[in-house]
Design a protein around this motif. Structure first.
Motif, PDB file in Angstrom:
ATOM      1  N   ILE A 338       8.138 100.868  17.927  1.00 59.97           N
ATOM      2  CA  ILE A 338       8.957  99.707  18.265  1.00 59.97           C
ATOM      3  C   ILE A 338       8.347  98.964  19.447  1.00 59.97           C
ATOM      4  O   ILE A 338       8.230  97.721  19.444  1.00 59.97           O
ATOM      5  N   TYR A 339       7.934  99.717  20.464  1.00 62.36           N
ATOM      6  CA  TYR A 339       7.352  99.093  21.647  1.00 62.36           C
ATOM      7  C   TYR A 339       5.989  98.464  21.321  1.00 62.36           C
ATOM      8  O   TYR A 339       5.665  97.388  21.844  1.00 62.36           O
ATOM      9  N   GLU A 340       5.199  99.118  20.498  1.00 58.63           N
ATOM     10  CA  GLU A 340       3.893  98.555  20.148  1.00 58.63           C
ATOM     11  C   GLU A 340       4.051  97.240  19.379  1.00 58.63           C
ATOM     12  O   GLU A 340       3.333  96.267  19.647  1.00 58.63           O
ATOM     13  N   LEU A 341       4.984  97.194  18.428  1.00 56.36           N
ATOM     14  CA  LEU A 341       5.224  95.952  17.703  1.00 56.36           C
ATOM     15  C   LEU A 341       5.719  94.852  18.637  1.00 56.36           C
ATOM     16  O   LEU A 341       5.331  93.685  18.492  1.00 56.36           O
ATOM     17  N   ALA A 342       6.565  95.213  19.598  1.00 57.96           N
ATOM     18  CA  ALA A 342       7.059  94.218  20.552  1.00 57.96           C
ATOM     19  C   ALA A 342       5.925  93.664  21.412  1.00 57.96           C
ATOM     20  O   ALA A 342       5.839  92.448  21.636  1.00 57.96           O
ATOM     21  N   LEU A 343       5.043  94.534  21.873  1.00 54.49           N
ATOM     22  CA  LEU A 343       3.924  94.078  22.697  1.00 54.49           C
ATOM     23  C   LEU A 343       2.956  93.215  21.890  1.00 54.49           C
ATOM     24  O   LEU A 343       2.385  92.251  22.413  1.00 54.49           O
ATOM     25  N   ILE A 344       2.779  93.541  20.605  1.00 53.35           N
ATOM     26  CA  ILE A 344       1.918  92.706  19.753  1.00 53.35           C
ATOM     27  C   ILE A 344       2.534  91.324  19.561  1.00 53.35           C
ATOM     28  O   ILE A 344       1.833  90.303  19.569  1.00 53.35           O
ATOM     29  N   LYS A 345       3.838  91.267  19.394  1.00 49.07           N
ATOM     30  CA  LYS A 345       4.512  89.970  19.271  1.00 49.07           C
ATOM     31  C   LYS A 345       4.325  89.130  20.531  1.00 49.07           C
ATOM     32  O   LYS A 345       4.159  87.909  20.460  1.00 49.07           O
ATOM     33  N   VAL A 346       4.384  89.786  21.694  1.00 50.72           N
ATOM     34  CA  VAL A 346       4.209  89.048  22.940  1.00 50.72           C
ATOM     35  C   VAL A 346       2.771  88.561  23.071  1.00 50.72           C
ATOM     36  O   VAL A 346       2.516  87.413  23.483  1.00 50.72           O
ATOM     37  N   ALA A 347       1.817  89.416  22.714  1.00 47.99           N
ATOM     38  CA  ALA A 347       0.405  89.031  22.825  1.00 47.99           C
ATOM     39  C   ALA A 347       0.019  87.990  21.785  1.00 47.99           C
ATOM     40  O   ALA A 347      -0.804  87.110  22.052  1.00 47.99           O
ATOM     41  N   LYS A 348       0.593  88.085  20.592  1.00 44.46           N
ATOM     42  CA  LYS A 348       0.291  87.153  19.497  1.00 44.46           C
ATOM     43  C   LYS A 348       1.594  86.479  19.062  1.00 44.46           C
ATOM     44  O   LYS A 348       2.238  86.903  18.101  1.00 44.46           O
ATOM     45  N   PRO A 349       2.020  85.428  19.740  1.00 46.17           N
ATOM     46  CA  PRO A 349       3.303  84.796  19.393  1.00 46.17           C
ATOM     47  C   PRO A 349       3.322  84.191  17.999  1.00 46.17           C
ATOM     48  O   PRO A 349       4.397  83.920  17.471  1.00 46.17           O
ATOM     49  N   GLU A 350       2.139  83.978  17.378  1.00 47.56           N
ATOM     50  CA  GLU A 350       2.135  83.458  16.009  1.00 47.56           C
ATOM     51  C   GLU A 350       2.679  84.460  15.006  1.00 47.56           C
ATOM     52  O   GLU A 350       3.001  84.095  13.863  1.00 47.56           O
ATOM     53  N   PHE A 351       2.807  85.744  15.400  1.00 51.83           N
ATOM     54  CA  PHE A 351       3.402  86.745  14.530  1.00 51.83           C
ATOM     55  C   PHE A 351       4.931  86.788  14.651  1.00 51.83           C
ATOM     56  O   PHE A 351       5.581  87.556  13.957  1.00 51.83           O
ATOM     57  N   ASP A 352       5.473  85.976  15.545  1.00 56.04           N
ATOM     58  CA  ASP A 352       6.904  85.987  15.818  1.00 56.04           C
ATOM     59  C   ASP A 352       7.482  84.613  15.496  1.00 56.04           C
ATOM     60  O   ASP A 352       6.884  83.586  15.858  1.00 56.04           O
ATOM     61  N   ASN A 353       8.608  84.582  14.798  1.00 56.89           N
ATOM     62  CA  ASN A 353       9.226  83.320  14.416  1.00 56.89           C
ATOM     63  C   ASN A 353      10.453  82.968  15.256  1.00 56.89           C
ATOM     64  O   ASN A 353      11.179  82.048  14.917  1.00 56.89           O
ATOM     65  N   SER A 354      10.684  83.685  16.341  1.00 55.16           N
ATOM     66  CA  SER A 354      11.846  83.406  17.175  1.00 55.16           C
ATOM     67  C   SER A 354      11.638  82.112  17.961  1.00 55.16           C
ATOM     68  O   SER A 354      10.501  81.678  18.174  1.00 55.16           O
ATOM     69  N   PRO A 355      12.736  81.470  18.406  1.00 53.57           N
ATOM     70  CA  PRO A 355      12.590  80.240  19.199  1.00 53.57           C
ATOM     71  C   PRO A 355      11.754  80.436  20.463  1.00 53.57           C
ATOM     72  O   PRO A 355      11.002  79.537  20.850  1.00 53.57           O
ATOM     73  N   ALA A 356      11.888  81.601  21.118  1.00 50.07           N
ATOM     74  CA  ALA A 356      11.096  81.847  22.325  1.00 50.07           C
ATOM     75  C   ALA A 356       9.610  81.877  22.007  1.00 50.07           C
ATOM     76  O   ALA A 356       8.783  81.349  22.767  1.00 50.07           O
ATOM     77  N   ALA A 357       9.241  82.461  20.850  1.00 50.83           N
ATOM     78  CA  ALA A 357       7.836  82.487  20.456  1.00 50.83           C
ATOM     79  C   ALA A 357       7.334  81.088  20.115  1.00 50.83           C
ATOM     80  O   ALA A 357       6.197  80.730  20.432  1.00 50.83           O
ATOM     81  N   VAL A 358       8.179  80.300  19.463  1.00 45.98           N
ATOM     82  CA  VAL A 358       7.780  78.929  19.129  1.00 45.98           C
ATOM     83  C   VAL A 358       7.521  78.136  20.406  1.00 45.98           C
ATOM     84  O   VAL A 358       6.544  77.384  20.496  1.00 45.98           O
ATOM     85  N   MET A 359       8.386  78.273  21.403  1.00 41.37           N
ATOM     86  CA  MET A 359       8.182  77.579  22.666  1.00 41.37           C
ATOM     87  C   MET A 359       6.913  78.058  23.367  1.00 41.37           C
ATOM     88  O   MET A 359       6.196  77.260  23.986  1.00 41.37           O
ATOM     89  N   ASP A 360       6.618  79.348  23.257  1.00 37.08           N
ATOM     90  CA  ASP A 360       5.384  79.886  23.836  1.00 37.08           C
ATOM     91  C   ASP A 360       4.169  79.247  23.178  1.00 37.08           C
ATOM     92  O   ASP A 360       3.232  78.795  23.859  1.00 37.08           O
ATOM     93  N   ARG A 361       4.158  79.174  21.863  1.00 41.21           N
ATOM     94  CA  ARG A 361       3.037  78.575  21.142  1.00 41.21           C
ATOM     95  C   ARG A 361       2.946  77.078  21.417  1.00 41.21           C
ATOM     96  O   ARG A 361       1.851  76.507  21.552  1.00 41.21           O
ATOM     97  N   LEU A 362       4.092  76.441  21.522  1.00 42.75           N
ATOM     98  CA  LEU A 362       4.107  75.012  21.784  1.00 42.75           C
ATOM     99  C   LEU A 362       3.507  74.696  23.150  1.00 42.75           C
ATOM    100  O   LEU A 362       2.717  73.753  23.307  1.00 42.75           O
ATOM    101  N   THR A 363       3.873  75.498  24.154  1.00 43.02           N
ATOM    102  CA  THR A 363       3.328  75.296  25.492  1.00 43.02           C
ATOM    103  C   THR A 363       1.817  75.528  25.514  1.00 43.02           C
ATOM    104  O   THR A 363       1.076  74.805  26.185  1.00 43.02           O
ATOM    105  N   ALA A 364       1.367  76.553  24.778  1.00 47.60           N
ATOM    106  CA  ALA A 364      -0.073  76.809  24.715  1.00 47.60           C
ATOM    107  C   ALA A 364      -0.816  75.626  24.100  1.00 47.60           C
ATOM    108  O   ALA A 364      -1.895  75.224  24.573  1.00 47.60           O
ATOM    109  N   LEU A 365      -0.246  75.015  23.045  1.00 44.55           N
ATOM    110  CA  LEU A 365      -0.877  73.848  22.435  1.00 44.55           C
ATOM    111  C   LEU A 365      -0.893  72.661  23.387  1.00 44.55           C
ATOM    112  O   LEU A 365      -1.895  71.932  23.485  1.00 44.55           O
TER     113      LEU A 365
END
Length: 602
Positions: A338-365
């Motif tokens: 569970i923790y490894e999947l969570a850390l991968i989501k944080v490192a690779k926000p494109e694997f996560d579809n949550s609004p927080a991940a979208v905002m992370d990717r948007l800021t990076a762009l």
């Protein structure tokens, strides 16, 4: 032993010393604060100070017979009671009966009641009268970690003192005094680590120090503490944070493997990582972060360097994902995955579809566009705009693993919350959606009977229709009912399906948002293309209409004066009015009927 030994609570100890010196002692005190901040210790010192024969600037001398008797327990005028195990009415009644007797050896009889919030309501009531009118020779000292659970009637009869969390600098100072007295050699970084682990509690800090001394001996370093307690080092937290920032999944897995192989608790490691992200956030928003954070100069430089590279959205995404992972691991045997999947989501926000991940990717762009590190700026701007639209509309991003055909279908599908008009040639009274809308009163009544909590959303609710089904209309001042409907949308949809026998959707909107698209389904024309011979007769909801339709010849021959009509609105039968005939006889009273019989005989 004296007030000066109590660390970090000078605002309380000085007040108590002044009361003793000025002979202004109260009859009831309430000591509040978190664990290990000195509440019970202060109560014991105060109980000796008020009875001391030769007090020293408000503190007990600990040399007179009274002080020695209280310390060794030979004088029973100071009584310490644990309310957690003596929380009944009978225990408090014993105290109420004992306070009538004067002290035997001391000036005051002092009752120290620890964890007072654990008393039952009956016990609080039994204590109330004694606190309100106590004898002059009795002092109550109540201690609690949860003052909000103590009734206001008790609080109002006590002098309240709130114990603060002890500062790390005060904890270090006290530990150095103890270490010097016990000939312990402790490094400065070990002191700082012990103070952080104490978390504002002097007792916790001393307990950790005692455990480390038992494991490592008299010479202690920061590495000895991490090895003895199985906690994560600041270096490992910085390393995994660096890997998250770089999107290096291989390094993340390797660090987790090292933490597990060293026998450290993975949950404690994630706690330290979340705290690290919080500290980075403080570095980003505060100019005085050095005083707010407890780090060495070297670690502070690393923390600030990481905080400058991480965006606010990245930190927010990381804390959100890791906190959710901690909640999920409570119900699984192997939390590592569970923790490894969570850390991968944080490192690779494109694997996560949550609004927080979208905002992370948007800021990076946006950062890439601002820095000019992307050659195809126009294409990137289009992608940013698409992401913004999806975030605003609350639409989840589609998985990239979907096939092209499925992706096309999902792309063309209009979200059910949007209005989808019915084509003009289908908008007739024979349209199934129109028929369902005309029967809305019965459907809504059935839904309210099945789920009474939906009544604010359904009762007297105006509706309109679109190609997907029924649309419930709310006024702006009905925001409460609208919010309830939004929250209960799945239940609302299922109840409508059961009540109507259809698969149409139920949507929610405000009237002013769809004013131009309202459909008056009551005045729609009939379908000219429909074949009356093949079409099924329309089923009426009124039983009388059905009776007339199926048995009209019987109704025509029925005597209207004896017809019993059905009142569908009240679900009860009522006798219809009689038609008055010229030759109809009137009803006679009993006396009049006997006179009539005599006349007939005559």
């Amino acid at each position: 032993m004296v007030f000066e030994d109590i660390i970090g609570q000078n605002h309380i100890t000085q007040t108590l010393k002044n009361q003793i010196q000025n002979d202004k002692i109260g009859h009831a005190y309430l000591f509040c604060g978190t664990r290990g901040t000195g509440k019970t210790t202060c109560a014991k010192v105060f109980s000796r100070a008020v009875n001391c024969i030769n007090p020293q600037s408000g503190s007990p001398c600990n040399e007179c017979d009274v002080c020695k008797g209280i310390i060794d327990g030979s004088i029973l005028d100071v009584k310490e009671i644990d309310a957690a195990s003596n929380n009944g009415v009978d225990n408090i009644r014993e105290i109420r009966d004992d306070v009538r007797y004067v002290s035997t050896n001391a000036k005051y009889t002092v009752y120290i009641i620890d964890e007072i919030h654990m008393l039952s309501s009956g016990a609080f009531n039994a204590l109330l009268k004694t606190l309100e009118e106590p004898p002059e020779h009795v002092i109550f000292i109540l201690a609690t970690t949860e003052a909000h659970k103590v009734p206001q009637t008790i609080l109002s009869r006590c002098q309240r003192f709130d114990f603060k969390r002890i500062k790390p600098s005060d904890i270090i100072l006290r530990m150095k005094e103890i270490a010097h007295g016990d000939s312990l050699d402790i490094s400065d970084d070990a002191y700082e680590l012990l103070a952080r682990l104490a978390d504002g509690s002097m007792r916790d800090g001393l307990s950790i120090l005692e455990r480390v001394v038992s494991a490592c001996g008299s010479v202690i370093t920061a590495n000895d503490i991490t090895s003895a307690l199985g906690i994560s080092t600041a270096e490992s937290v910085f390393n995994i944070t660096e890997a998250i920032q770089n999107g290096d999944i291989t390094s993340i897995i390797s660090i987790i493997d090292t933490v597990m192989s060293d026998g450290k608790d993975l949950r404690v490691f994630i706690d330290a990582l979340i705290k690290g992200f919080r500290d980075m956030l403080i570095c980003k928003i505060s100019d005085n972060s050095n005083s707010a954070l407890d780090y060495t100069a070297e670690d502070m430089i690393k923390l600030k360097a990481l905080s400058e590279r991480m965006t606010f959205e990245k930190i927010s995404h990381a804390v959100s994902v890791l906190s959710d992972a901690q909640a999920d691991t409570k119900w699984v045997k192997s939390p590592r995955i569970i923790y490894e999947l969570a850390l991968i989501k944080v490192a690779k926000p494109e694997f996560d579809n949550s609004p927080a991940a979208v905002m992370d990717r948007l800021t990076a762009l946006e950062n890439k566009v601002a820095n000019g590190s992307v050659s195809d700026t126009l294409s990137l701007s289009d992608r940013v705009k698409q992401l913004e639209d999806k975030v605003k509309n609350g639409i989840s991003l589609k998985s990239e693993q979907k096939t092209a055909e499925t992706h096309k279908t999902e792309k063309n599908k209009t979200p059910v919350r949007l209005y989808r008009p019915i084509p003009g040639y289908e908008l007739t009274s024979s349209n199934p959606i129109v028929k369902t809308a005309k029967n809305w009163d019965n459907i809504s009544r059935t839904m309210c009977n099945a789920a009474a909590h939906l009544m604010p959303c359904l009762k007297n609710r105006p509706i309109t229709i679109d190609a997907d089904g029924i649309i419930l209309l709310f006024k702006r001042e009905e925001k409460g009912a609208h919010d309830i409907a939004v929250m209960m949308k799945p239940k609302l949809q299922q109840t409508f399906k059961n009540a109507s026998g259809t698969d149409y959707s139920v949507k929610l909107t405000y009237e002013d948002e769809i004013q131009e698209d309202l459909v008056d389904f009551w005045s729609l024309p009939a379908d000219d293309n429909a074949n009356p011979e093949n079409s099924a007769p329309e089923i009426s909801s009124d039983p009388l209409d059905n009776l007339i339709q199926n048995f009209g010849e019987i109704i025509e021959d029925a005597d209207e004066s004896e017809f019993v009509e059905y009142n569908s609105s009240k679900d009860s039968f009522s006798q219809s009015s009689f038609e008055e005939d010229d030759d109809k006889e009137e009803f006679l009273e009993n006396s009049e009927m006997s006179d009539e019989n005599e006349n007939n005989k005559t």
